[in-house]
Write an enzyme that holds these catalytic residues in place. Sequence first.
Site, PDB file in Angstrom:
ATOM      1  N   THR A  31      41.972  26.597  48.648  1.00 21.72           N
ATOM      2  CA  THR A  31      42.913  27.545  49.362  1.00 21.72           C
ATOM      3  C   THR A  31      42.327  29.012  49.478  1.00 21.72           C
ATOM      4  OG1 THR A  31      43.992  28.670  47.242  1.00 21.72           O
ATOM      5  CG2 THR A  31      44.825  26.448  47.964  1.00 21.72           C
ATOM      6  N   ASN A  82      40.919  31.069  40.555  1.00 23.07           N
ATOM      7  CA  ASN A  82      39.676  32.145  40.955  1.00 23.07           C
ATOM      8  C   ASN A  82      39.974  33.123  41.947  1.00 23.07           C
ATOM      9  OD1 ASN A  82      36.878  32.266  41.178  1.00 23.07           O
ATOM     10  ND2 ASN A  82      37.313  31.987  43.592  1.00 23.07           N
ATOM     11  N   SER A 133      37.666  34.480  34.681  1.00 19.95           N
ATOM     12  CA  SER A 133      37.851  36.066  33.980  1.00 19.95           C
ATOM     13  C   SER A 133      36.626  36.695  34.284  1.00 19.95           C
ATOM     14  CB  SER A 133      37.933  35.890  32.560  1.00 19.95           C
ATOM     15  OG  SER A 133      38.026  37.055  31.907  1.00 19.95           O
ATOM     16  N   TYR A 147      40.130  46.979  36.367  1.00 18.94           N
ATOM     17  CA  TYR A 147      39.813  45.506  36.858  1.00 18.94           C
ATOM     18  C   TYR A 147      39.811  44.656  35.751  1.00 18.94           C
ATOM     19  CZ  TYR A 147      36.597  41.754  38.079  1.00 18.94           C
ATOM     20  OH  TYR A 147      36.120  40.275  38.047  1.00 18.94           O
ATOM     21  N   LYS A 151      41.510  41.159  33.678  1.00 17.78           N
ATOM     22  CA  LYS A 151      40.919  39.946  33.047  1.00 17.78           C
ATOM     23  C   LYS A 151      41.053  39.872  31.682  1.00 17.78           C
ATOM     24  CE  LYS A 151      39.114  38.804  37.014  1.00 17.78           C
ATOM     25  NZ  LYS A 151      39.476  37.463  37.748  1.00 17.78           N
ATOM     26  N   THR A 182      27.110  36.716  45.365  1.00 23.80           N
ATOM     27  CA  THR A 182      28.110  36.436  45.944  1.00 23.80           C
ATOM     28  C   THR A 182      28.660  37.787  46.853  1.00 23.80           C
ATOM     29  OG1 THR A 182      29.813  37.325  44.531  1.00 23.80           O
ATOM     30  CG2 THR A 182      29.187  34.949  44.201  1.00 23.80           C
TER      31      THR A 182
END
Length: 279
Positions: A31, A82, A133, A147, A151, A182
């Site tokens: 997704t 995720n 996390s 942020y 988490k 990434t």
Amino acid sequence: MTTWLITGASSGLGAALARAVAERGDNVVATARDVTKVQALVDEHPDTALAMALDVTDHDQITHVITAALDRFGAVDVVVNNAGHGYRAAVEEAIDSDVEELFATNFFGPIDVIQQILPHMRSRRSGTIINVSSIGAVVSNPGSGHYTATKTALEGVSDALNREVSPLGIRVMAVEPGAFRTDFAGRSLTQSATAIADYSETAGRRRKENDHSHGTQPGDPAKAAKVIIDIVDRDQLPFRLLLGPDAVRVARDELHERLAELEAFAPVSSTTDFTANSN
């Protein structure tokens, strides 16, 4: 055959995991907000992959995705929460609407997914929930307070959830990645519109325009995906899975510091019980 449902599968760890799952022959529901970004996986694995549009802040979309996954594959064995993004701002700099959207995506979205998949997993007395996390849940850096708060909240819920559902045959694991190569810093990182000069040497150093780590991170998402799959195949999961030697180092150092602080203040911390002479 195992069926995986992975949110945020268009890039980074989510994309690497979806591809690794498909390539080993498992079913995967990949997704993303923009479904076209996961369509290539379906084109390569038309019998075992399903691409679905999903914004995890949309309750009805979550319902639709889970229903479609069950209709197509009959069961969902592993859910990987995720989807999410980063946010850079000193605590004082953060904008309320930014923080609300951050929590909606990084915390309340995964909770909605969990709540909607649990009736299915409970009925089967089987399933694995993986919540991605961050090593930031162990140590929060300047500029990342909000942020890492998302988490830390996700890990807190995961801890309680693990204790609630493990007697029902359902497993829960929180994954704490270090720095991986990434596009997180480019595509998935936002920040406050205003910077306060007093924070230029702390949070300011980590604003997007000053962060040059993109493309130099040590972690390989493909290797991380393989580790996650290998761990899921085991009979017993760790509750927290660190990913990357940098994450191991940070967590070990922090735990040593916490233990040293605990012991240093244990005498005074232990003076608060009622005694016979307490008033």
